[in-house]
Write an enzyme that holds these catalytic residues in place. Sequence first.
Site, PDB file in Angstrom:
ATOM      1  N   ARG A   1      10.629 -26.983   1.803  1.00  0.00           N
ATOM      2  CA  ARG A   1      10.578 -26.358   3.129  1.00  0.00           C
ATOM      3  C   ARG A   1       9.180 -25.850   3.453  1.00  0.00           C
ATOM      4  O   ARG A   1       8.717 -25.988   4.581  1.00  0.00           O
ATOM      5  CB  ARG A   1      11.616 -25.233   3.208  1.00  0.00           C
ATOM      6  CG  ARG A   1      13.004 -25.820   3.209  1.00  0.00           C
ATOM      7  CD  ARG A   1      14.100 -24.807   3.424  1.00  0.00           C
ATOM      8  NE  ARG A   1      15.331 -25.544   3.734  1.00  0.00           N
ATOM      9  CZ  ARG A   1      16.516 -24.993   3.919  1.00  0.00           C
ATOM     10  NH1 ARG A   1      16.655 -23.677   3.827  1.00  0.00           N
ATOM     11  NH2 ARG A   1      17.562 -25.732   4.200  1.00  0.00           N
TER      12      ARG A   1
ATOM     13  N   GLN B   1      17.148 -22.525   9.291  1.00  0.00           N
ATOM     14  CA  GLN B   1      16.157 -21.621   8.690  1.00  0.00           C
ATOM     15  C   GLN B   1      16.437 -20.184   9.106  1.00  0.00           C
ATOM     16  O   GLN B   1      16.345 -19.257   8.299  1.00  0.00           O
ATOM     17  CB  GLN B   1      14.729 -22.002   9.128  1.00  0.00           C
ATOM     18  CG  GLN B   1      14.315 -23.421   8.821  1.00  0.00           C
ATOM     19  CD  GLN B   1      14.478 -23.805   7.377  1.00  0.00           C
ATOM     20  OE1 GLN B   1      14.208 -23.007   6.478  1.00  0.00           O
ATOM     21  NE2 GLN B   1      14.976 -25.018   7.133  1.00  0.00           N
TER      22      GLN B   1
ATOM     23  N   TYR C   1      14.149 -31.755  10.602  1.00  0.00           N
ATOM     24  CA  TYR C   1      14.546 -32.153   9.242  1.00  0.00           C
ATOM     25  C   TYR C   1      14.250 -31.074   8.198  1.00  0.00           C
ATOM     26  O   TYR C   1      13.571 -30.108   8.467  1.00  0.00           O
ATOM     27  CB  TYR C   1      14.010 -33.526   8.853  1.00  0.00           C
ATOM     28  CG  TYR C   1      12.509 -33.767   8.768  1.00  0.00           C
ATOM     29  CD1 TYR C   1      11.573 -32.749   8.765  1.00  0.00           C
ATOM     30  CD2 TYR C   1      12.050 -35.081   8.663  1.00  0.00           C
ATOM     31  CE1 TYR C   1      10.227 -33.036   8.654  1.00  0.00           C
ATOM     32  CE2 TYR C   1      10.698 -35.370   8.554  1.00  0.00           C
ATOM     33  CZ  TYR C   1       9.797 -34.347   8.548  1.00  0.00           C
ATOM     34  OH  TYR C   1       8.478 -34.621   8.439  1.00  0.00           O
ATOM     35  N   GLU C   2      14.820 -31.277   7.041  1.00  0.00           N
ATOM     36  CA  GLU C   2      14.738 -30.283   5.959  1.00  0.00           C
ATOM     37  C   GLU C   2      15.289 -28.941   6.433  1.00  0.00           C
ATOM     38  O   GLU C   2      14.807 -27.876   6.060  1.00  0.00           O
ATOM     39  CB  GLU C   2      13.293 -30.164   5.479  1.00  0.00           C
ATOM     40  CG  GLU C   2      13.087 -29.499   4.117  1.00  0.00           C
ATOM     41  CD  GLU C   2      13.829 -30.191   2.972  1.00  0.00           C
ATOM     42  OE1 GLU C   2      13.802 -31.441   2.895  1.00  0.00           O
ATOM     43  OE2 GLU C   2      14.455 -29.481   2.172  1.00  0.00           O
ATOM     44  N   GLY C   3      16.344 -28.999   7.243  1.00  0.00           N
ATOM     45  CA  GLY C   3      16.963 -27.781   7.789  1.00  0.00           C
ATOM     46  C   GLY C   3      16.360 -27.431   9.118  1.00  0.00           C
ATOM     47  O   GLY C   3      15.178 -27.089   9.202  1.00  0.00           O
TER      48      GLY C   3
END
Lengths: 309, 249, 600
Positions: free
Chosen positions: C297, C449, C442-444
Site C-alpha cells: 500500500r 483505506q 487498486y490495492e484497496g
Amino acid sequence: MSVLVLAEHDGKQLKPGVTNMLTAAAKLGDVTVLVAGTQASEAAQAAAKVAGVKKVLLTEAPIYEGSAAENLAALVLTIAEQYSHILGPASAFGKNVLPRVAASLDVQQISEISAVESPDTFVRPTYAGNAMATVQSSDRIKVITVRATAFDPAGEQGAAPVENLAPGPDLGLTQYKGSELSKSERPELTAARIIVSGGRGMGSAENFKLIEALADKLGAAVGASRAAVDSGFMPNEYQVGQTGKIVAPELYIAVGISGAIQHLAGMKDSKVIVAINKDAEAPIFSVASYWLVDDLFKAVPELTKELSS
Amino acid sequence: MKVLVTVKRVIDPYVKVRVKSDGSGVETANIKMTMNPFCEIAVEQAVRMKEAGVVTEIVVVSVGAQQSQETLRTAMAMGADRGILVDAGVDVEPLAVAKLLKAIIAKENPQLVITGKQAIDDDSNQTGQMISALMGWPQATFISTITVNGDTADVTREIDGGLEKLTIKLPAVVTSDLRLNEPRYVTLPNIMKAKKKPMEVIKPDALGVDVTPRLKVLKVQEPPSRSAGVKVADVKELVAKLKNEARVI
Amino acid sequence: MSIYNAPLKDMHFALHEIAGLSEVLSLPGFEDVTPELVAAVLSEAGKFAREVLDPLNRTGDTIGARLENGVVTAPEGYRAAYAKFIEAGWNGLGADPAYGGQGLPHTVAMVVQEIWNSANMSFCLAPMLTSGVLEALRHHASPEQHALFSPKLTAGEWSGTMNLTEPQAGSDLSAVRTQAVRQGGHYLLRGTKIFITWGEHDMSENIVHLVLARTPDAPEGVKGISLFIVPKFLLGADGSAGERNDVKCVSIERKLGIHASPTCVLSYGEDKGAVGHLVGEENRGLEYMFTMMNHARLGVGVEGVGLAERAYQHALEYAKTRVQGRVMTKMRGQPSGDRVTIIHHPDVKRMLLSMKAQTEAMRALAYTAGAALDKARRHPDPAEKRRSQALVDLLTPIVKGWCTEQGVEVASTGMQVHGGMGFVEETGAAQYLRDARITTIYEGTTGIQANDLVGRKVAFEKGATAMALIAEMRALDAPLAALGADFSAARSNFTAAIDSLESATLWVVDTYSQSPNAVAAVAVPYLKLFGAVAGAWVMARSAIVAREKLKAPESDREFLTAKMNTARFYAEHILPQARAHADTVITGSASVLALEEAQF
C-alpha cells in the site's frame, strides 16, 4: 603584431571557413599563412590571394599526409616564436593540431573564438553556446582556434608572396592509413547544422522533393512537421516537434509549416529560423528570424536556384 | 596493459545553464552535476578493453574539487579499478590539467591514455592533445574505433566529412568521440562495490605543478536573445540576410 | 515533451531532513549503507529513468500491451528496457541479500520507486509486483520454495504477480472461489482470476503467480483461503523454467490508463489443472497477504507521489515555454507590454505552486512512513520498534489513500495548466491523469483505506497513535512562531487544522463503538483531513529546517527560500480544507445514512 595562420586545405583549395578565419587574423596584425601538405602549392596560391594576407609559407613533404597532428605541430613550432598569435580553424583539423602547439609553447589555448575584442581579449562560446565568455590571455604567444561562422569571409587581393618553408622533423609517431570521405548523404536530423522542414502545406509526398533539393544544396537534413507525417508525406523518423525529434540547428528553414505549438517546441532553440508560408498570419512567424510570405512552390525552387548562383 | 582514463565533473547536460547576474561565470553551486558525457565514453572504452582481455588495469583520474570523488566513484562503478583525484578546486585550465596528468602518467606509466574529446562545460577540446604533446606521445583525437595490436593501435578518427584511419605507436593518447561506444548503465551491485575501491587524493603542489590560470575571464554573458523577426520581401533578400546578417550559409 | 529529471535535491531534503535517513542508516543491517552511497544510487536511478524508462512512457500509452493467441506482448521497447533494468540490478534493490538482493533500506527503495513511477508507471508495476511476491514469500515460504523462486525473482529473471480477486468477488476476498485440490506433493488449481497486472507478458523468462484459492474442505469466508505459488512454466529438475503450466491469459482489459501494463484475466486449470505449491499452511493465505500489505500500500501511495511529480514537471515546462497573453498592469487590469510565457500569469503560478506544494507534502509523508517501516523492522529498542510499527500502521492508509487522491488532483491541475492543449492527448498531460486514476482504486480503494484508518487504526487503539502524532504536531508551534510575521497566517491555520483533526479523531473514537456505520460514512473525509494535516506537519518541519539551514553562509538560498514559501503556500491554500473535512466528519454522517436505497 604578427599573426601565423595554419590553413586547412585539400591540396588545391582552401577549406571553407579559412577566409573567415583570415578576417579574424587581420584584426590582430600582419598575417602569414602556413600551407603545409604533401602537395599544397595550389592551395598556397589561393591563400596568397586572400585580402589581408602579407605572406604565405608553403611546406610540402610526405610526412604531412592526412591530418598529421604531431608533425604539423612540430612544423609550426619551428617558426612559432616569430609570431604574437597563432591561429587555426575550430574544425576537426585545427582542434587536432593547435592544442599540441599551445602545450609545447606552454600556452593556454583560447578555443573557438567568436569575436576579437583586442589583441589579447576574445569572446568564446561555452556551455554549447549558452554562455559567452570574454577572456584575456596573459601568455606571450596567443594560440587560438577560430569559429568560422562568426566572421565574414575576407575578400580577394593581388597575390601576396609565397615562400617555401623547410619541413619540420618527422616524429614518426603515427602512420596514416587512409581516409573515407562520406558522399553527400544528408546529415542526421539531430546532428545537422541546417535543417529544412516541410509541413502540411507541401501538399504531397512527391512535393517533398522540393525540400530535398534545397536541403542538398545546403548540406542540410530534412525534417517534417507532425501534420506532414500524419498526412503520410514523410515517415515518422523525420518528425520534428514535441513528439518527434527536438532539434537546435544553426539554421532551421520551415516551409509550409503553420507552427503548431507542438512543432515549435521541437525547434524553437534553433539559432536562426526561416519561415516560408503563404499565410501571413501563420504562428510560425512569431518565432522566425526571417519570414517570407509567399507561395512555397514558387519560393523554394527559387531559393534553391539562388543558392546555386 | 595499464590504461589511464580522465574524467571531469560537469553540469548535467539536461540542466539549463544560467549565467550569474554579476557576469562572473555560470551558476554551478547547488546544481546537479554529472560525469562529462565524452569522459563516460572514454571510461566505457577502457572497461570494454579490460573485458576483452587487452587491458589489465584501469586507473581513472579527475582534476577538480572534492566532489569530483563522486564522479570517480561512478567511473569505478562502471569498471575502473582505482581512482585518483587531484584536488585542485574548480576551473583548472586544460594546460594545467595536462601538466598534472603528465606528472601522474610519470608515476603510473600507462600504455594508453583515454580522454573525452571535450568537456561540455568549457568546450575547450584541448586536454588530450596537450597531454600527448607534453609527453611527446602520438595522439589520435575524436576516435570512433580502436584496436590494440601489441605495441601499436589502429584507430579510426572522425574528421570533418568522413573518417581517417591511423596506426599509432603506444604509449599514446586517444580522445573519444560519440560513436566510439554507448556507455553502459552502471549496475546497482557495482555502485555498492565501487565505494570499496581505492581512491587517492593528491594536491597539485605534491605534483609540482603550478595551476595558476593564464586566461582571465573578464565577463560571461548570455548569448544575444532572439531579436524580433524580420519580414523579407523576396528570396533574394532572404539569401542576402542569411549570408550577410545571420551568416549561417 | 518534457524530459523527466529526478528531483534529487527535493528527494534528499525530504529523506534527510524530514524522514530522518541518518537514523535509518544507523539501524542494524545497514552498516554498509552511507549517505554517499544513497546519493549515488539515486543519481544513477534518475539517469536510468530519464534515459530508458521515461522515453517509453508515451509510446507505451499509445501502443499498449497486446494479446494474440494467449500471448501478451509488451509495447515496443519494453522488453529491451526490462532486460536493461534487471541487468543493472535494480530489481533486487530492497531485496534480501540472502537471495542476491542488495538489502537497501525500504526508505531508499521507496525513493527509487518514486523515480520509476514518475518515468513510467506502467513499466514499474512489473518489478513492483515482483518485489511484492518476494515480500510475501519472505516470511512464509519454505526453504525449498525460497531456493527455487527467490533468487530468480530477486534478479528479475522471473517476474511476479498477485492473484487475489475474481469476477464475483471485487474487493471482498471472502467470496474467492478458485479451487485447489491436493495431489501428491502439490495442488491442482482451477478458477478465474481478474485484474492481474502484468499477469502474462514477454519480458521475463517465467512468471510466478501468487494465487489465493480454497481447498475443498476449507471453512467459508476469509478463514478458508490459502496461498499458492503457481509458476507460468513448471520447474525442471534443475530449477529452470520448463513445461508450460495450465494457466493462460484469456483476455486483457481495455482501460483508461496504464496501457502499457497488461491487466489480465487468467484462467487456471482449464485442462488438467494448474500446478500450485502451498505457501505456509492451508487457510492462512489472507493473513499472509496482510503481512505484505503495508509494503504494497505504501508502494501505491508512492505511485501517487511519482505521477504528481511527473505531471508537475510536465506542466512547469509547458508554462515556462508557452507564450500567451500579457501581464496585467496595476491599473484596471488592462493587459500591457510584451506577450509572456504563461508562468507569469498569477493563476498559472498558483496552480503550479499547488502542484509543487502537494507533491512535496506527499513525498515527505511517504518517506516518513518508509522510515517508520524500516525502524519497525529493525530497531534494536523494543519500545521504539513498537512505536514505529504503530506509526507505520497509522500512516499506511493515509499515504495510500491521500497520496493517490492528491496524485489525481495534481495530475488534473497539470492538465489545467495546459488549457485546451492539455485535453488534447498530444501534449502528454492527459496520460498522467489517466494513469493516476487507477491508484485510488487498486490495492484497496480510498474507501477501504479510510475504513482501515478509522476502524483498525484509530478506533481500535482509542486514537493513541493519532493523539501522539497530534502532540508532535503541536510541538512545532514555537519554532513556527520564530519564522516571523510572514508565517503568522500559516501558523494559525496549522493550529486550527490540528484542532480540527483532534476533535474529529475524538469523534471517531467515541462514535465507532456505538455506530461504526456513522464513522464509515465519513471515513474518507476523515482520511483526507488526516492527510491534509499530516502534509502540513511535514511541510511545517520543512520550513523550520529551511530557515535553520539558511543561516549557514554558503546555503542554497534559492532552494531553501522556495521551500519556506512552498510550506507557507500549503498552509494558506491547501490546509484550510482540513476544517471543512472536519466539519463533514463531525456533522455529516447522518445525511449519508438517512437516504434509503429506494430514494436514490
